[in-house]
Design a protein around this motif. Structure first.
Motif, PDB file in Angstrom:
ATOM      1  N   UNK A 138       0.818  -1.214   0.000  1.00 48.89           N
ATOM      2  CA  UNK A 138       0.000   0.000   0.000  1.00 48.89           C
ATOM      3  C   UNK A 138       0.851   1.263   0.000  1.00 48.89           C
ATOM      4  N   UNK A 139       2.145   1.088   0.260  1.00 51.33           N
ATOM      5  CA  UNK A 139       3.087   2.223   0.265  1.00 51.33           C
ATOM      6  C   UNK A 139       2.637   3.325   1.217  1.00 51.33           C
ATOM      7  N   UNK A 140       2.295   2.900   2.426  1.00 52.42           N
ATOM      8  CA  UNK A 140       1.930   3.819   3.496  1.00 52.42           C
ATOM      9  C   UNK A 140       2.781   3.497   4.717  1.00 52.42           C
ATOM     10  N   UNK A 141       3.059   4.471   5.589  1.00 55.67           N
ATOM     11  CA  UNK A 141       3.802   4.170   6.822  1.00 55.67           C
ATOM     12  C   UNK A 141       3.040   3.143   7.662  1.00 55.67           C
ATOM     13  N   UNK A 305       2.745   8.928  13.349  1.00 56.94           N
ATOM     14  CA  UNK A 305       2.720  10.334  12.952  1.00 56.94           C
ATOM     15  C   UNK A 305       4.108  10.822  12.544  1.00 56.94           C
ATOM     16  N   UNK A 306       5.144  10.344  13.234  1.00 53.35           N
ATOM     17  CA  UNK A 306       6.511  10.725  12.859  1.00 53.35           C
ATOM     18  C   UNK A 306       6.814  10.317  11.427  1.00 53.35           C
ATOM     19  N   UNK A 307       6.388   9.106  11.061  1.00 53.02           N
ATOM     20  CA  UNK A 307       6.647   8.612   9.711  1.00 53.02           C
ATOM     21  C   UNK A 307       5.729   9.280   8.684  1.00 53.02           C
ATOM     22  N   UNK A 308       4.516   9.627   9.084  1.00 51.70           N
ATOM     23  CA  UNK A 308       3.602  10.311   8.164  1.00 51.70           C
ATOM     24  C   UNK A 308       4.106  11.708   7.830  1.00 51.70           C
ATOM     25  N   UNK A 309       4.679  12.368   8.819  1.00 53.06           N
ATOM     26  CA  UNK A 309       5.190  13.712   8.615  1.00 53.06           C
ATOM     27  C   UNK A 309       6.543  13.718   7.917  1.00 53.06           C
ATOM     28  N   UNK A 310       7.310  12.641   8.131  1.00 52.08           N
ATOM     29  CA  UNK A 310       8.627  12.539   7.503  1.00 52.08           C
ATOM     30  C   UNK A 310       8.882  11.086   7.096  1.00 52.08           C
ATOM     31  N   UNK A 311       8.540  10.727   5.864  1.00 49.49           N
ATOM     32  CA  UNK A 311       8.696   9.345   5.413  1.00 49.49           C
ATOM     33  C   UNK A 311      10.122   8.814   5.516  1.00 49.49           C
ATOM     34  N   UNK A 312      11.088   9.723   5.579  1.00 46.50           N
ATOM     35  CA  UNK A 312      12.492   9.295   5.668  1.00 46.50           C
ATOM     36  C   UNK A 312      12.962   9.135   7.114  1.00 46.50           C
ATOM     37  N   UNK A 313      12.077   9.377   8.069  1.00 46.06           N
ATOM     38  CA  UNK A 313      12.454   9.202   9.477  1.00 46.06           C
ATOM     39  C   UNK A 313      12.824   7.744   9.736  1.00 46.06           C
ATOM     40  N   UNK A 314      13.805   7.487  10.588  1.00 47.08           N
ATOM     41  CA  UNK A 314      14.221   6.095  10.840  1.00 47.08           C
ATOM     42  C   UNK A 314      13.109   5.285  11.493  1.00 47.08           C
ATOM     43  N   UNK A 315      13.067   4.010  11.164  1.00 47.96           N
ATOM     44  CA  UNK A 315      12.100   3.106  11.781  1.00 47.96           C
ATOM     45  C   UNK A 315      12.463   2.904  13.247  1.00 47.96           C
ATOM     46  N   UNK A 316      11.448   2.780  14.080  1.00 49.72           N
ATOM     47  CA  UNK A 316      11.672   2.606  15.521  1.00 49.72           C
ATOM     48  C   UNK A 316      11.249   1.205  15.938  1.00 49.72           C
TER      49      UNK A 316
END
Length: 334
Positions: A138-141, A305-316
């Motif tokens: 789906x290419x969504x966070x 929300x972190x990933x939605x706002x910044x798709x390049x944010x590191x995975x947690x």
């Protein structure tokens, strides 16, 4: 009726800047944000969600996938998710389907094909079913609650350690005949979390030199399931264990009710430990391992929300510990 263009003209900014300010999407200076907000209030302008979605490409909706919603853990977790989503001005789209069912498979395909959401919180995803791989299409966070999966942030209880500590508690009280109640008849078919709890129990028994005494009795993760299974487990006094670890508190409570109806003293003749710290655990005096599903839900939304706002944010990846809560369902072996 005032329009976005009217607001932009009064605030002296472009329509795109006014849209960013009113929808908190993209950078706008504090001064400009205040000016646009004041202009909107003076004109009585209210942004239409559908128009905002068209302008930003976002739906302001998060899909939540649950195996079921009628158990305490999932209900508490869903409450935490919804509370945090409301705080962030986001809507919830719930998909509910039992593990391994055809309906669940169709649900996942339907969720992927519609894509009417900005992110996904997936609870209890089974790695063997390759469900996370399907959702990634789906290419969504994505944030998972349960097993960690590549391509998604995750929150999980350390189920193996949790069951290990619970079993050690019974061993430390002098119990050597300790049974595990829960999971399917074939342990190989146990869900991810249940399988780890069984493994933790077996680890602790082996470390204490009690591997030959380990016994696993299948039971549904519910009060009726624990009650029904405990009837067979506890009915024969010669084979009855003195210690019992249940896969969850609901199963433990069911076993305690069965024991009391058979006049088995708790904890005099049988010590019982659960996992979760269900809302009924204190009422039944149940010793248990505590986890916090409501806070897990809130944390999942924040990570998403972190990933939605910044798709390049590191995975947690968050692995939570569980605390032993000792009540009066356990005691030294008599």
């Amino acid at each position: 009726m005032s329009t976005l263009a009217d607001v932009a003209a009064r605030a002296g900014v472009s329509k795109s800047t006014a849209s960013r300010a009113l929808n908190d999407s993209g950078y706008v200076s504090a001064e400009t944000h205040a000016r646009v907000t004041r202009a909107a209030q003076e004109l009585g302008f209210v942004a239409h969600p559908g128009a905002a979605s068209l302008a930003t490409g976002r739906t302001q909706t998060v899909a939540v996938i649950l195996p079921r919603a009628d158990r305490w853990y999932f209900a508490e977790l869903l409450d935490g998710v919804q509370e945090e989503l409301l705080t962030g001005g986001l809507d919830l789209m719930l998909y509910n389907g039992a593990d391994g069912s055809e309906g669940r498979a169709r649900m996942l395909d339907h969720a992927i094909s519609r894509r009417r959401f900005d992110g996904v919180i997936a609870v209890g995803i089974e790695p063997e079913a390759h469900e996370i791989e399907r959702l990634l299409k789906a290419r969504r966070p994505i944030v998972t609650i349960g097993p960690h999966s590549e391509g998604a942030s995750s929150i999980m209880l350390d189920d193996r350690l949790t069951a290990h500590v619970a079993t050690e508690h019974l061993i430390d009280l002098g119990h050597t005949d300790i049974a595990f109640l829960g999971g399917p008849a074939d342990p190989q078919r146990a869900g991810f979390g249940d399988a780890l709890r069984i493994r933790g129990y077996l680890d602790a028994m082996a470390e204490a030199g009690l591997e030959d005494a380990a016994r696993i009795f299948p039971a549904e993760s519910s009060v009726p399931g624990g009650y029904a299974a405990a009837g067979d487990l506890l009915g024969n006094k010669r084979t009855r264990p003195t210690g019992l670890l249940a896969v969850c508190d609901e199963t433990a409570v069911g076993a305690m009710i069965a024991a009391r109806r058979m006049a088995i003293s708790i904890p005099g003749e049988l010590s019982v430990v659960g996992i979760d710290d269900h809302q009924y655990a204190e009422m039944f005096g149940l010793t248990t391992m505590r986890q916090h599903p409501r806070e897990q839900g809130r944390t999942a939304v924040r990570l998403l929300q972190e990933r939605m706002q910044n798709p390049d944010a590191p995975l947690a990846r968050r692995v939570e510990a569980s605390a032993l809560v000792v009540r009066n369902s356990t005691a030294p072996r008599g």
